[in-house]
Design a protein around this motif. Structure first.
Motif, PDB file in Angstrom:
ATOM      1  N   HIS A 121      -4.104 -26.045   5.861  1.00  0.00           N
ATOM      2  CA  HIS A 121      -2.841 -25.348   5.607  1.00  0.00           C
ATOM      3  C   HIS A 121      -1.746 -26.355   5.322  1.00  0.00           C
ATOM      4  CE1 HIS A 121      -4.909 -21.854   6.738  1.00  0.00           C
ATOM      5  NE2 HIS A 121      -4.862 -22.036   8.033  1.00  0.00           N
ATOM      6  N   ARG A 122      -0.987 -26.064   4.290  1.00  0.00           N
ATOM      7  CA  ARG A 122       0.085 -26.968   3.901  1.00  0.00           C
ATOM      8  C   ARG A 122       1.305 -26.780   4.764  1.00  0.00           C
ATOM      9  NH1 ARG A 122       0.666 -26.685  -2.469  1.00  0.00           N
ATOM     10  NH2 ARG A 122       2.787 -27.372  -2.110  1.00  0.00           N
ATOM     11  N   MET A 123       1.898 -27.896   5.165  1.00  0.00           N
ATOM     12  CA  MET A 123       3.076 -27.832   6.007  1.00  0.00           C
ATOM     13  C   MET A 123       3.944 -29.040   5.674  1.00  0.00           C
ATOM     14  SD  MET A 123       4.502 -26.006   8.242  1.00  0.00           S
ATOM     15  CE  MET A 123       3.225 -24.784   8.364  1.00  0.00           C
ATOM     16  N   GLY A 153       1.114 -34.077  -6.687  1.00  0.00           N
ATOM     17  CA  GLY A 153       1.410 -34.487  -5.313  1.00  0.00           C
ATOM     18  C   GLY A 153       0.191 -35.025  -4.580  1.00  0.00           C
ATOM     19  N   ASP A 154      -0.953 -35.065  -5.258  1.00  0.00           N
ATOM     20  CA  ASP A 154      -2.174 -35.604  -4.656  1.00  0.00           C
ATOM     21  C   ASP A 154      -2.535 -36.960  -5.263  1.00  0.00           C
ATOM     22  OD1 ASP A 154      -2.862 -33.650  -2.806  1.00  0.00           O
ATOM     23  OD2 ASP A 154      -3.966 -32.453  -4.264  1.00  0.00           O
ATOM     24  N   GLY A 155      -3.153 -37.782  -4.441  1.00  0.00           N
ATOM     25  CA  GLY A 155      -3.739 -39.019  -4.936  1.00  0.00           C
ATOM     26  C   GLY A 155      -5.214 -38.776  -5.222  1.00  0.00           C
ATOM     27  N   GLN A 178      -4.484 -25.716  -6.022  1.00  0.00           N
ATOM     28  CA  GLN A 178      -3.261 -25.585  -5.231  1.00  0.00           C
ATOM     29  C   GLN A 178      -2.658 -24.195  -5.432  1.00  0.00           C
ATOM     30  OE1 GLN A 178      -1.150 -28.733  -7.485  1.00  0.00           O
ATOM     31  NE2 GLN A 178      -1.257 -29.960  -5.607  1.00  0.00           N
ATOM     32  N   THR A 179      -1.752 -23.818  -4.535  1.00  0.00           N
ATOM     33  CA  THR A 179      -0.996 -22.575  -4.727  1.00  0.00           C
ATOM     34  C   THR A 179      -0.400 -22.567  -6.139  1.00  0.00           C
ATOM     35  OG1 THR A 179      -0.415 -22.659  -2.381  1.00  0.00           O
ATOM     36  CG2 THR A 179       0.874 -21.167  -3.755  1.00  0.00           C
ATOM     37  N   GLU A 180       0.088 -23.723  -6.561  1.00  0.00           N
ATOM     38  CA  GLU A 180       0.760 -23.817  -7.852  1.00  0.00           C
ATOM     39  C   GLU A 180      -0.202 -23.709  -9.029  1.00  0.00           C
ATOM     40  OE1 GLU A 180       0.970 -25.864  -5.322  1.00  0.00           O
ATOM     41  OE2 GLU A 180       3.045 -26.420  -4.893  1.00  0.00           O
ATOM     42  N   GLY A 216      -5.863 -37.151  -0.933  1.00  0.00           N
ATOM     43  CA  GLY A 216      -4.868 -36.511  -0.057  1.00  0.00           C
ATOM     44  C   GLY A 216      -3.484 -36.574  -0.674  1.00  0.00           C
ATOM     45  N   ARG A 217      -2.518 -36.016   0.027  1.00  0.00           N
ATOM     46  CA  ARG A 217      -1.169 -35.911  -0.508  1.00  0.00           C
ATOM     47  C   ARG A 217      -0.511 -37.289  -0.582  1.00  0.00           C
ATOM     48  NH1 ARG A 217       0.128 -30.873  -2.564  1.00  0.00           N
ATOM     49  NH2 ARG A 217       2.224 -31.742  -2.563  1.00  0.00           N
ATOM     50  N   VAL A 218       0.303 -37.455  -1.603  1.00  0.00           N
ATOM     51  CA  VAL A 218       1.071 -38.699  -1.711  1.00  0.00           C
ATOM     52  C   VAL A 218       2.536 -38.446  -1.343  1.00  0.00           C
ATOM     53  CG1 VAL A 218      -0.426 -39.725  -3.452  1.00  0.00           C
ATOM     54  CG2 VAL A 218       1.493 -38.304  -4.193  1.00  0.00           C
ATOM     55  N   VAL A 248     -20.118 -26.345  -3.943  1.00  0.00           N
ATOM     56  CA  VAL A 248     -19.008 -26.566  -4.855  1.00  0.00           C
ATOM     57  C   VAL A 248     -17.754 -26.901  -4.048  1.00  0.00           C
ATOM     58  CG1 VAL A 248     -19.890 -25.301  -6.856  1.00  0.00           C
ATOM     59  CG2 VAL A 248     -18.680 -24.030  -5.085  1.00  0.00           C
ATOM     60  N   ASP A 249     -17.293 -28.150  -4.200  1.00  0.00           N
ATOM     61  CA  ASP A 249     -16.055 -28.617  -3.572  1.00  0.00           C
ATOM     62  C   ASP A 249     -14.959 -28.364  -4.599  1.00  0.00           C
ATOM     63  OD1 ASP A 249     -13.871 -30.093  -2.696  1.00  0.00           O
ATOM     64  OD2 ASP A 249     -15.002 -31.936  -2.319  1.00  0.00           O
ATOM     65  N   THR A 250     -14.065 -27.416  -4.286  1.00  0.00           N
ATOM     66  CA  THR A 250     -13.128 -26.930  -5.295  1.00  0.00           C
ATOM     67  C   THR A 250     -11.721 -27.414  -5.024  1.00  0.00           C
ATOM     68  OG1 THR A 250     -12.612 -24.899  -4.060  1.00  0.00           O
ATOM     69  CG2 THR A 250     -14.528 -24.831  -5.527  1.00  0.00           C
ATOM     70  N   TRP A 251     -11.141 -28.149  -5.968  1.00  0.00           N
ATOM     71  CA  TRP A 251      -9.756 -28.617  -5.800  1.00  0.00           C
ATOM     72  C   TRP A 251      -8.806 -27.724  -6.578  1.00  0.00           C
ATOM     73  CZ3 TRP A 251      -5.847 -29.820  -9.119  1.00  0.00           C
ATOM     74  CH2 TRP A 251      -4.686 -30.344  -8.526  1.00  0.00           C
TER      75      TRP A 251
HETATM   76  C1  6R9 Z   1      -6.156 -23.958  -2.631  1.00  0.00           C
HETATM   77  C2  6R9 Z   1      -5.247 -24.628  -1.655  1.00  0.00           C
HETATM   78  C3  6R9 Z   1      -3.137 -27.522  -1.913  1.00  0.00           C
HETATM   79  C4  6R9 Z   1      -3.446 -28.915  -1.422  1.00  0.00           C
HETATM   80  C5  6R9 Z   1      -3.781 -29.864  -2.544  1.00  0.00           C
HETATM   81  C6  6R9 Z   1      -4.664 -30.876  -1.833  1.00  0.00           C
HETATM   82  C7  6R9 Z   1      -5.437 -30.034  -0.845  1.00  0.00           C
HETATM   83  C8  6R9 Z   1      -7.092 -28.366  -1.795  1.00  0.00           C
HETATM   84  C9  6R9 Z   1      -8.867 -29.599  -2.000  1.00  0.00           C
HETATM   85  C10 6R9 Z   1      -7.824 -30.409  -1.517  1.00  0.00           C
HETATM   86  C11 6R9 Z   1      -9.213 -32.236  -1.507  1.00  0.00           C
HETATM   87  C12 6R9 Z   1     -10.152 -30.209  -2.209  1.00  0.00           C
HETATM   88  N1  6R9 Z   1      -6.736 -29.604  -1.394  1.00  0.00           N
HETATM   89  N2  6R9 Z   1      -8.384 -28.353  -2.166  1.00  0.00           N
HETATM   90  N3  6R9 Z   1      -7.994 -31.718  -1.267  1.00  0.00           N
HETATM   91  N4  6R9 Z   1     -10.265 -31.540  -1.952  1.00  0.00           N
HETATM   92  N5  6R9 Z   1     -11.227 -29.525  -2.639  1.00  0.00           N
HETATM   93  O1  6R9 Z   1      -5.690 -25.211  -0.695  1.00  0.00           O
HETATM   94  O2  6R9 Z   1      -3.899 -24.535  -1.942  1.00  0.00           O
HETATM   95  O3  6R9 Z   1      -2.622 -24.431   0.253  1.00  0.00           O
HETATM   96  O4  6R9 Z   1      -1.481 -24.950  -1.942  1.00  0.00           O
HETATM   97  O5  6R9 Z   1      -2.974 -26.617  -0.824  1.00  0.00           O
HETATM   98  O6  6R9 Z   1      -4.614 -28.883  -0.598  1.00  0.00           O
HETATM   99  O7  6R9 Z   1      -3.881 -31.805  -1.144  1.00  0.00           O
HETATM  100  O8  6R9 Z   1      -2.611 -30.429  -3.093  1.00  0.00           O
HETATM  101  P1  6R9 Z   1      -2.685 -25.095  -1.080  1.00  0.00           P
END
Ligand code: 6R9
Length: 645
Positions: free
Chosen positions: A522-524, A496-498, A412-414, A511-513, A407-410
């Motif tokens: 890790h987000r930075m 914020g993602d494409g 965000q913190t938000e 990825g991020r736009v 399971v590839d899970t997408w």
């Molecule tokens: C849970 C987490 C969020 C950002 C998100 C995206 C990237 C997270 C992903 C993914 C591709 C996935 N992201 N899961 N991109 N496939 N399965 O990571 O939270 O640290 O807030 O990061 O991570 O870009 O916008 P957070």
């Protein structure tokens, strides 16, 4: 692309799975057509409420407001502990695996109840009360989970700060949240090395007047400085504390925690989550995305300093009465078989990690994996960044012996909980795709003019209506919340993602736009690293971009323009790298530093990051439109230096 590889649900998995395709589709339809009925039923099923709600959903996306289960009352700590006691008092709640392979502990639900109640009473005695904020700066030890749950028990919002962050970063977060207490440890231990957490905390606290209490867990026994008025040892304080601490009734919309995360501008923002909706979404997704069934051992390798640790080490699993594994160490200590040895030692059934760890281990060869048993594994998961199909295939074939769905899970913190992922008994997977939206999640793709795209298409990923664990605010700054997530265009949540949607409706996150980097998951924010660099006396100006990195996914590429009187050198580059590490934390250290006499700017003075990104990525023959450059020779010079590297 119709030639993509597809992996149907394995028959053996389907037979015992909680949810099949028909049920997933039925639930999804119900969740969209009649959200109030769907979510009311789930909230009854998954949580204990001390007072029922008056209204399932409220709020307005255009104003950036959301509220769920309005008027309802519950306590997260009660839901994660007390209500399981009649059936699960002697069941293991947390398996703790220490940094050293011979160091592990099992904590039952009864022990968890006792520890959390005692710590909650300690905090109370020190005057911490409902509505306060408590900062948790801890290694991966059970006390980190106790601390989170103790805060939840008394109604204080926790703000967990990753133990790898610097004193400066810790101070910023304590100040922003106006925390009244800090919970830390003398030292952390990771990969055989000690991390001076208390010393870091002391440095941070020197500038934080709001903090009256610092509770310190003794992890290594290292000598640490002590402030008698402020500091107390955890073990001493809980030894005399009562184990009876009635949970504080909390409104569904009362804050549960704040978690700082990077954005494209300014300092990290405190993402605020509330109690009812967050707990419901994490519990629901933990059950169905991971097909969690009674007796399963669930292991999420994240650190509790990130949202993944909050939702899938602590709140989701414990709300479901699960057994959750917490690991103090790193994947390669003492050797590259560590993850799989831990799987065998504790008979882990469900394993959840980040693509960067998978890529790093893939690079160390198959044997470290294949010499272990891993027959307990039933399901594998990934999170944090896009997973390249090659790493996906390796994870599936070598780690999962071609038997376990992935399971590839997408999320965000938000978003608080997983929003796009396969349901493993229901969804055929394609390597690299997070597949389909979960219950109640309405996705959309926008073109550059914010027009919504139909069918198979690629664009900016948006969410069109609220979900229970949605971000409720940026702590202390609603304007920033509106502007970041709900402003362009109005009425939708901007991720914020494409992403690309294929003809089966599957989503592929690209990825991020924005100017946010994803380094090892890790987000930075590039702006944060730039701000750190310019604090150094040698730096006049800096611009930071990402570039593809084999293991980390993205690396940090910094262009640095020096002050008069300073000369570029390898020694200065190393010094700047360490300086960023001290200012923010090791994860923010630039991988590459390129000194430049000037940065490419438009005639209106804006740094042309698009060009800097291309140069960092070595895409030199395709720089795009350079006609607005104030001084084209700057770019020529940058290219020449890049070629000489
Ligand atoms: C849970 C987490 C969020 C950002 C998100 C995206 C990237 C997270 C992903 C993914 C591709 C996935 N992201 N899961 N991109 N496939 N399965 O990571 O939270 O640290 O807030 O990061 O991570 O870009 O916008 P957070």
């Amino acid at each position: 692309m119709s030639d993509e590889k597809r992996y149907p649900v394995p028959e053996s998995f389907r037979q015992r799975a909680l949810m099949d395709k028909a049920l997933y589709q039925e639930w999804y339809r119900a969740s969209i057509e009649d959200p109030d009925t769907f979510w009311a039923a789930r909230a009854q099923e998954f949580l204990h409420w001390s007072k029922p709600w008056d209204k399932v959903r409220d709020g307005d996306f255009a104003q950036g407001t959301a509220a769920w289960f309005v008027g309802g009352e519950l306590n997260a700590s009660y839901n994660c502990i007390d209500r399981h006691l009649p059936e699960r008092a002697d069941q293991t709640a947390i398996i703790w695996e220490g940094d050293e392979p011979d160091d592990s502990r099992h904590i039952t639900y009864a022990e968890l109840h006792e520890q959390v109640s005692k710590l909650a009473n300690v905090l109370k005695q020190r005057g911490v009360k409902k509505g306060d904020r408590v900062c948790i700066y801890m290694p991966m030890i059970p006390e980190a989970a106790y601390a989170m749950l103790a805060c939840a028990r008394i109604g204080a919002a926790h703000s967990v700060v990753f133990g790898g962050f610097s004193p400066e970063a810790l101070k910023d977060r304590i100040l922003n949240a106006e925390a009244s207490a800090v919970i830390t440890a003398d030292e952390g231990v990771r990969g055989g090395r000690n991390v001076p957490l208390k010393t870091n905390a002391d440095k941070a606290l020197a500038g934080c007047d709001s903090v009256h209490t610092c509770v310190v867990v003794r992890r290594t026994g290292a000598d640490v400085a002590w402030d008698d008025k402020r500091d107390l040892w955890y073990h001493e304080a809980v030894a005399t504390a009562s184990a009876d601490c009635p949970p504080e009734p909390m409104g569904a919309e009362d804050p549960l925690f704040i978690l700082y995360t990077s954005g494209s501008t300014g300092k990290p923002k405190g993402v605020l989550h509330t109690t009812g909706g967050y707990l419901l979404s994490t519990a629901l997704t933990h059950k169905y995305v991971f097909d969690y069934q009674d007796g399963d051992i669930f292991w999420c390798t994240a650190d509790v300093g990130w949202v993944t640790g909050h939702s899938y080490i602590v709140y989701g699993p414990l709300a479901n009465g699960a057994t959750t594994l917490m690991f103090e160490g790193v994947p390669t200590y003492p050797d590259a078989s560590r993850f799989w040895n831990v799987v065998d030692k504790h008979k882990v059934n469900i394993f959840y990690t980040a693509p960067t760890a998978i890529r790093a281990l893939m690079g160390l060869g198959d044997e470290a994996v294949t010499k272990t048993d891993r027959s307990s594994l039933r399901l594998l998961g990934t999170v944090g960044e896009p997973i390249n199909p090659e790493a996906w295939e390796w994870y599936h074939r070598v780690v999962g012996d071609s038997r376990c769905p992935i399971v590839d899970t997408w999320w965000q913190t938000e978003t608080g909980s997983i929003l796009i992922a396969p349901i493993p008994g229901a969804t055929e997977t394609k390597p690299g795709s997070a597949t389909l939206p979960l219950f109640g999640v309405q996705l959309g793709l926008l073109d550059p003019n914010d027009k919504e795209l139909d069918g198979a298409a690629a664009g900016n990923l948006i969410i069109k209506s609220s979900w229970p664990s949605q971000i409720r605010g940026v702590y202390g700054d609603h304007a920033r919340m509106l502007e970041t997530y709900f402003a362009t265009p109005k009425g939708v949540y901007f991720t914020g993602d494409g992403a690309r949607r294929d003809e089966d409706g599957y989503y592929w996150i690209t990825g991020r736009v924005d100017d946010v980097l994803n380094i090892s998951g890790h987000r930075m924010g590039t702006a944060e690293i730039e701000s750190a660099l310019v604090l150094h006396e040698a730096v006049a100006e800096a611009a930071v971009v990402g570039y593809p990195h084999d293991i980390k996914g993205q690396g940090v590429y910094a262009y640095v323009d020096l002050m008069a009187g300073f000369e570029p050198s390898d020694a200065l580059a190393a010094e700047l790298r360490d300086f960023v590490g001290k200012e923010i934390g090791a994860i923010a250290k630039p991988d590459m530093i390129q000194f430049t006499p000037a940065l490419p700017k438009t005639r209106s003075g804006k740094i042309m990051r698009r060009i800097l990104r291309k140069i960092a990525c070595n895409e030199l023959d395709n720089l795009g439109d350079t006609s607005t450059l104030a001084d084209p020779s700057v770019v020529e010079q940058l290219i020449e230096e890049r070629l000489n590297r």
